[in-house]
Write a protein that holds these residues in place. Sequence first.
Motif, PDB file in Angstrom:
ATOM      1  N   THR A   4       0.700  -1.233  -0.247  1.00  0.00           N
ATOM      2  CA  THR A   4      -0.054  -0.012   0.052  1.00  0.00           C
ATOM      3  C   THR A   4       0.829   1.217  -0.097  1.00  0.00           C
ATOM      4  OG1 THR A   4      -1.780  -1.072   1.106  1.00  0.00           O
ATOM      5  CG2 THR A   4      -1.948   1.210   1.351  1.00  0.00           C
ATOM      6  N   PHE A   5       1.667   1.318   0.853  1.00  0.00           N
ATOM      7  CA  PHE A   5       2.643   2.517   0.898  1.00  0.00           C
ATOM      8  C   PHE A   5       3.355   2.540  -0.519  1.00  0.00           C
ATOM      9  CE2 PHE A   5       7.026   4.290   0.940  1.00  0.00           C
ATOM     10  CZ  PHE A   5       6.835   5.479   1.684  1.00  0.00           C
ATOM     11  N   ALA A   6       4.110   1.491  -1.141  1.00  0.00           N
ATOM     12  CA  ALA A   6       4.711   1.661  -2.540  1.00  0.00           C
ATOM     13  C   ALA A   6       3.777   2.119  -3.583  1.00  0.00           C
ATOM     14  CB  ALA A   6       5.345   0.047  -2.833  1.00  0.00           C
ATOM     15  N   GLN A   7       2.481   1.612  -3.394  1.00  0.00           N
ATOM     16  CA  GLN A   7       1.242   2.113  -4.595  1.00  0.00           C
ATOM     17  C   GLN A   7       0.990   3.317  -4.263  1.00  0.00           C
ATOM     18  OE1 GLN A   7      -2.525  -0.067  -4.041  1.00  0.00           O
ATOM     19  NE2 GLN A   7      -2.651  -0.099  -6.238  1.00  0.00           N
ATOM     20  N   THR A   8       0.822   3.927  -2.992  1.00  0.00           N
ATOM     21  CA  THR A   8       0.483   5.198  -2.801  1.00  0.00           C
ATOM     22  C   THR A   8       1.617   6.348  -2.933  1.00  0.00           C
ATOM     23  OG1 THR A   8      -1.023   4.449  -1.254  1.00  0.00           O
ATOM     24  CG2 THR A   8      -0.499   6.699  -0.901  1.00  0.00           C
ATOM     25  N   ASP A   9       2.779   5.898  -2.757  1.00  0.00           N
ATOM     26  CA  ASP A   9       4.047   6.727  -2.764  1.00  0.00           C
ATOM     27  C   ASP A   9       5.050   6.593  -3.705  1.00  0.00           C
ATOM     28  OD1 ASP A   9       2.943   8.643  -0.554  1.00  0.00           O
ATOM     29  OD2 ASP A   9       3.330   6.671   0.624  1.00  0.00           O
ATOM     30  N   CYS A  10       5.106   5.400  -4.456  1.00  0.00           N
ATOM     31  CA  CYS A  10       6.177   5.083  -5.340  1.00  0.00           C
ATOM     32  C   CYS A  10       5.657   4.859  -6.653  1.00  0.00           C
ATOM     33  CB  CYS A  10       6.849   3.939  -4.785  1.00  0.00           C
ATOM     34  SG  CYS A  10       7.436   4.132  -2.975  1.00  0.00           S
ATOM     35  N   ALA A  11       4.589   4.425  -6.895  1.00  0.00           N
ATOM     36  CA  ALA A  11       4.124   3.927  -8.289  1.00  0.00           C
ATOM     37  C   ALA A  11       3.909   5.033  -9.443  1.00  0.00           C
ATOM     38  CB  ALA A  11       2.869   3.180  -8.143  1.00  0.00           C
ATOM     39  N   LYS A  12       3.799   6.372  -8.768  1.00  0.00           N
ATOM     40  CA  LYS A  12       3.786   7.304  -9.890  1.00  0.00           C
ATOM     41  C   LYS A  12       5.076   7.266 -10.889  1.00  0.00           C
ATOM     42  CE  LYS A  12       1.801  10.177  -6.562  1.00  0.00           C
ATOM     43  NZ  LYS A  12       2.563   9.878  -5.219  1.00  0.00           N
ATOM     44  N   CYS A  13       6.271   6.778 -10.185  1.00  0.00           N
ATOM     45  CA  CYS A  13       7.451   6.628 -10.985  1.00  0.00           C
ATOM     46  C   CYS A  13       8.208   5.256 -11.200  1.00  0.00           C
ATOM     47  CB  CYS A  13       8.669   7.647 -10.355  1.00  0.00           C
ATOM     48  SG  CYS A  13       8.018   9.254 -10.239  1.00  0.00           S
ATOM     49  N   HIS A  14       7.724   4.442 -10.281  1.00  0.00           N
ATOM     50  CA  HIS A  14       8.538   3.111 -10.331  1.00  0.00           C
ATOM     51  C   HIS A  14       7.508   1.954 -10.648  1.00  0.00           C
ATOM     52  CE1 HIS A  14      12.134   4.308  -8.183  1.00  0.00           C
ATOM     53  NE2 HIS A  14      11.292   5.337  -7.601  1.00  0.00           N
ATOM     54  N   VAL A  15       8.136   0.822 -11.246  1.00  0.00           N
ATOM     55  CA  VAL A  15       7.294  -0.332 -11.336  1.00  0.00           C
ATOM     56  C   VAL A  15       7.241  -0.970  -9.904  1.00  0.00           C
ATOM     57  CG1 VAL A  15       6.875  -2.336 -12.451  1.00  0.00           C
ATOM     58  CG2 VAL A  15       7.498  -0.460 -13.513  1.00  0.00           C
ATOM     59  N   ILE A  16       6.285  -1.133  -9.100  1.00  0.00           N
ATOM     60  CA  ILE A  16       6.474  -1.538  -7.869  1.00  0.00           C
ATOM     61  C   ILE A  16       5.831  -3.053  -7.769  1.00  0.00           C
ATOM     62  CG2 ILE A  16       5.920   0.696  -6.748  1.00  0.00           C
ATOM     63  CD1 ILE A  16       3.040  -0.601  -6.306  1.00  0.00           C
TER      64      ILE A  16
END
Length: 80
Positions: free
Chosen positions: A6-18
């Motif tokens: 959830t953290f990765a999806q909310t805060d990282c997925a805009k740039c990274h493939v999570i």
Amino acid sequence: MQRGFTFAQTDCAKCHVIGRYGARPVPEAALFRTLHTLFPVEDLEAFAEGITTGHPSTPQFQLDPAQIKDLLTYLQSIQG
């Protein structure tokens, strides 16, 4: 693991493939599924100290120990 995702999806997925599949939204952003080829995922001390980068578009993060554990558990689960 779900909280790490959830953290990765909310805060990282805009740039990274999570996840395990997919193309990068930002070409120079690291693929989370291959982080283990850059360094041992379990040793990501940057999460403990707060994430800062030289890229102006990358926000800074400060995670508490439980969030770090959750995110590292998620990252370890998707390594190829």
